[in-house]
Design a protein around this motif. Structure first.
Motif, PDB file in Angstrom:
ATOM      1  N   ARG A 114     -20.698  82.798  22.003  1.00  0.00           N
ATOM      2  CA  ARG A 114     -19.985  81.789  23.199  1.00  0.00           C
ATOM      3  C   ARG A 114     -19.766  82.588  24.569  1.00  0.00           C
ATOM      4  N   PRO A 115     -19.360  83.928  24.551  1.00  0.00           N
ATOM      5  CA  PRO A 115     -19.085  84.380  25.974  1.00  0.00           C
ATOM      6  C   PRO A 115     -20.605  84.151  26.960  1.00  0.00           C
ATOM      7  N   TRP A 116     -21.684  83.889  26.327  1.00  0.00           N
ATOM      8  CA  TRP A 116     -22.889  83.961  27.367  1.00  0.00           C
ATOM      9  C   TRP A 116     -23.412  82.351  26.967  1.00  0.00           C
ATOM     10  N   GLY A 117     -22.933  81.577  26.311  1.00  0.00           N
ATOM     11  CA  GLY A 117     -23.186  80.325  26.269  1.00  0.00           C
ATOM     12  C   GLY A 117     -24.210  79.999  25.253  1.00  0.00           C
ATOM     13  N   GLY A 118     -24.181  80.733  24.361  1.00  0.00           N
ATOM     14  CA  GLY A 118     -25.425  80.779  23.166  1.00  0.00           C
ATOM     15  C   GLY A 118     -24.966  79.632  22.362  1.00  0.00           C
ATOM     16  N   ALA A 119     -25.870  78.754  21.624  1.00  0.00           N
ATOM     17  CA  ALA A 119     -25.822  77.751  20.860  1.00  0.00           C
ATOM     18  C   ALA A 119     -25.288  77.928  19.413  1.00  0.00           C
ATOM     19  N   ASP A 120     -25.431  79.244  19.089  1.00  0.00           N
ATOM     20  CA  ASP A 120     -25.371  79.133  17.588  1.00  0.00           C
ATOM     21  C   ASP A 120     -23.823  79.489  17.327  1.00  0.00           C
ATOM     22  N   PRO A 121     -23.387  78.740  16.264  1.00  0.00           N
ATOM     23  CA  PRO A 121     -21.975  78.948  16.058  1.00  0.00           C
ATOM     24  C   PRO A 121     -21.511  80.396  15.720  1.00  0.00           C
ATOM     25  N   PRO A 122     -20.307  80.652  15.843  1.00  0.00           N
ATOM     26  CA  PRO A 122     -19.837  81.904  15.595  1.00  0.00           C
ATOM     27  C   PRO A 122     -19.464  82.172  14.181  1.00  0.00           C
ATOM     28  N   VAL A 123     -19.653  83.140  13.608  1.00  0.00           N
ATOM     29  CA  VAL A 123     -19.297  83.598  12.073  1.00  0.00           C
ATOM     30  C   VAL A 123     -19.157  84.993  12.041  1.00  0.00           C
ATOM     31  N   VAL A 124     -18.169  85.240  10.726  1.00  0.00           N
ATOM     32  CA  VAL A 124     -17.935  86.631  10.530  1.00  0.00           C
ATOM     33  C   VAL A 124     -17.879  86.834   9.140  1.00  0.00           C
ATOM     34  N   ALA A 125     -18.547  88.026   8.614  1.00  0.00           N
ATOM     35  CA  ALA A 125     -18.673  88.226   7.220  1.00  0.00           C
ATOM     36  C   ALA A 125     -18.225  89.622   6.808  1.00  0.00           C
ATOM     37  N   TYR A 126     -17.301  89.661   6.088  1.00  0.00           N
ATOM     38  CA  TYR A 126     -16.565  90.781   5.549  1.00  0.00           C
ATOM     39  C   TYR A 126     -17.362  91.453   4.117  1.00  0.00           C
ATOM     40  N   VAL A 127     -17.446  92.714   3.981  1.00  0.00           N
ATOM     41  CA  VAL A 127     -18.181  93.271   2.653  1.00  0.00           C
ATOM     42  C   VAL A 127     -17.292  94.300   2.250  1.00  0.00           C
ATOM     43  N   TYR A 128     -17.030  94.200   1.066  1.00  0.00           N
ATOM     44  CA  TYR A 128     -16.173  95.597   0.477  1.00  0.00           C
ATOM     45  C   TYR A 128     -17.022  96.300   0.045  1.00  0.00           C
ATOM     46  N   ALA A 129     -16.535  97.529   0.238  1.00  0.00           N
ATOM     47  CA  ALA A 129     -17.351  98.847  -0.147  1.00  0.00           C
ATOM     48  C   ALA A 129     -16.459  99.893  -0.510  1.00  0.00           C
ATOM     49  N   PRO A 130     -16.732 100.854  -1.425  1.00  0.00           N
ATOM     50  CA  PRO A 130     -15.563 101.688  -1.989  1.00  0.00           C
ATOM     51  C   PRO A 130     -15.699 102.925  -0.891  1.00  0.00           C
ATOM     52  N   ASP A 131     -16.613 102.884  -0.048  1.00  0.00           N
ATOM     53  CA  ASP A 131     -16.677 104.152   0.877  1.00  0.00           C
ATOM     54  C   ASP A 131     -16.841 103.690   2.247  1.00  0.00           C
ATOM     55  N   ARG A 132     -17.271 104.716   3.170  1.00  0.00           N
ATOM     56  CA  ARG A 132     -17.575 104.654   4.379  1.00  0.00           C
ATOM     57  C   ARG A 132     -18.859 105.256   4.749  1.00  0.00           C
ATOM     58  N   LYS A 133     -19.561 105.456   3.888  1.00  0.00           N
ATOM     59  CA  LYS A 133     -20.788 106.131   4.027  1.00  0.00           C
ATOM     60  C   LYS A 133     -21.729 105.287   4.977  1.00  0.00           C
ATOM     61  N   ALA A 134     -22.539 106.029   5.772  1.00  0.00           N
ATOM     62  CA  ALA A 134     -23.494 105.297   6.492  1.00  0.00           C
ATOM     63  C   ALA A 134     -24.480 104.691   5.994  1.00  0.00           C
ATOM     64  N   GLU A 135     -24.842 104.678   4.588  1.00  0.00           N
ATOM     65  CA  GLU A 135     -25.726 103.909   3.552  1.00  0.00           C
ATOM     66  C   GLU A 135     -25.084 102.458   3.648  1.00  0.00           C
ATOM     67  N   ARG A 136     -23.951 102.227   3.636  1.00  0.00           N
ATOM     68  CA  ARG A 136     -23.443 100.859   3.759  1.00  0.00           C
ATOM     69  C   ARG A 136     -23.968  99.926   4.701  1.00  0.00           C
ATOM     70  N   PRO A 137     -23.606 100.182   6.020  1.00  0.00           N
ATOM     71  CA  PRO A 137     -24.190  99.249   7.116  1.00  0.00           C
ATOM     72  C   PRO A 137     -25.890  99.197   7.031  1.00  0.00           C
ATOM     73  N   LYS A 138     -26.574 100.074   6.543  1.00  0.00           N
ATOM     74  CA  LYS A 138     -27.711 100.117   6.451  1.00  0.00           C
ATOM     75  C   LYS A 138     -28.213  99.135   5.442  1.00  0.00           C
ATOM     76  N   ALA A 139     -27.375  99.002   4.282  1.00  0.00           N
ATOM     77  CA  ALA A 139     -27.717  98.182   3.068  1.00  0.00           C
ATOM     78  C   ALA A 139     -27.314  96.696   3.732  1.00  0.00           C
TER      79      ALA A 139
END
Length: 258
Positions: A55-80
């Motif tokens: 929305r800040p630049w006028g894009g047409a796609d609707p906003p969305v947010v997804a949360y994913v639980y993980a037991p740790d903060r390892k870098a492999e999490r966002p990669k997966a």
């Protein structure tokens, strides 16, 4: 939906599929206290947040947010979580995202709000002329950004090229000059190095009107999680953390879409 049908994998694959299909997204993470049976205490899990908001630049796609639980903060999490995503990922300074950019066709854009926060803490603690001037220089960037919020990506890029680029070009050598004059063990030196070591990602928004100056979109999505954490105290199990992520995804996406 019956509770037994709820699955964090299904929820993630659905909402994250929409997000991964985008070319510009945000990511952040926050702690999620989880009961650790048998130990009489809680352990620290993580709720990872991935958001799209054009929305800040006028894009047409609707906003969305997804949360994913993980037991740790390892870098492999966002990669997966973001496997297959290609495009711009806007984040804070957490080093775990660098690994993702190193293996995939992902460009990292960093957050000026996090840079500003470090100088602000120094400037409000007492006389700090270098930190105060850094804040003034950052404020000038935000003033220009405020004037182009909601405009098209091409127009935003043109204004940034004309007005922001000279300010950024002068800011970097000024930071390096000040860094050479102070003790390298001070908090001020840490704040300056934090900015300089992320300079490429901090300045990426100048050449791309879709990129924000900061990652406040996902920071705002994280805030309700932090507030709710004070009320719920902890999840009862890892499964409870996954359900927490599902409900947060549904509620916060609905809020984004009014």
């Amino acid at each position: 939906i019956r509770p037994r049908d709820w699955s964090s994998d299904v929820c993630s694959s659905d909402l994250l599929a929409h997000i991964r299909a985008s070319t510009k997204i945000f990511a952040d993470e926050t702690t999620a206290p989880v009961l650790d049976p048998g130990r009489g205490r809680t352990k620290t899990g993580q709720l990872w947040a991935y958001a799209r908001d054009d929305r800040p630049w006028g894009g047409a796609d609707p906003p969305v947010v997804a949360y994913v639980y993980a037991p740790d903060r390892k870098a492999e999490r966002p990669k997966a979580h973001l496997a297959g995503f290609t495009g711009v990922l806007q984040v804070d300074g957490y080093a775990g995202y660098r690994a993702l950019a190193g293996e995939n066709d992902v460009q990292l854009a960093f957050c000026w709000a996090h840079v500003r926060r470090r100088f602000y803490e120094l400037a409000t603690a007492g006389p700090a002329p270098i930190a105060s001037e850094a804040l003034q220089r950052i404020a000038a960037l935000y003033e220009i950004e405020q004037g182009i919020r909601g405009r098209g990506a091409n127009e935003r890029r043109a204004v940034r090229q004309d007005k922001l680029r000279p300010l950024i070009a002068a800011f970097e050598p000024w930071l390096r000059e000040k860094l050479a004059l102070i003790s390298q063990k001070t908090k001020l030196a840490e704040a300056i190095r934090y900015a300089l070591t992320r300079w490429e990602g901090l300045t990426r928004f100048i050449d791309d009107g879709r990129i924000e100056i900061d990652s406040n979109v996902v920071e705002r999505a994280i805030r309700p999680i932090a507030l709710n954490r004070k009320n719920t105290l902890f999840a009862g199990s890892d499964g409870g953390g996954e359900h927490w992520a599902i409900i947060a995804s549904l509620i916060e996406t609905c809020k984004l879409n009014s």
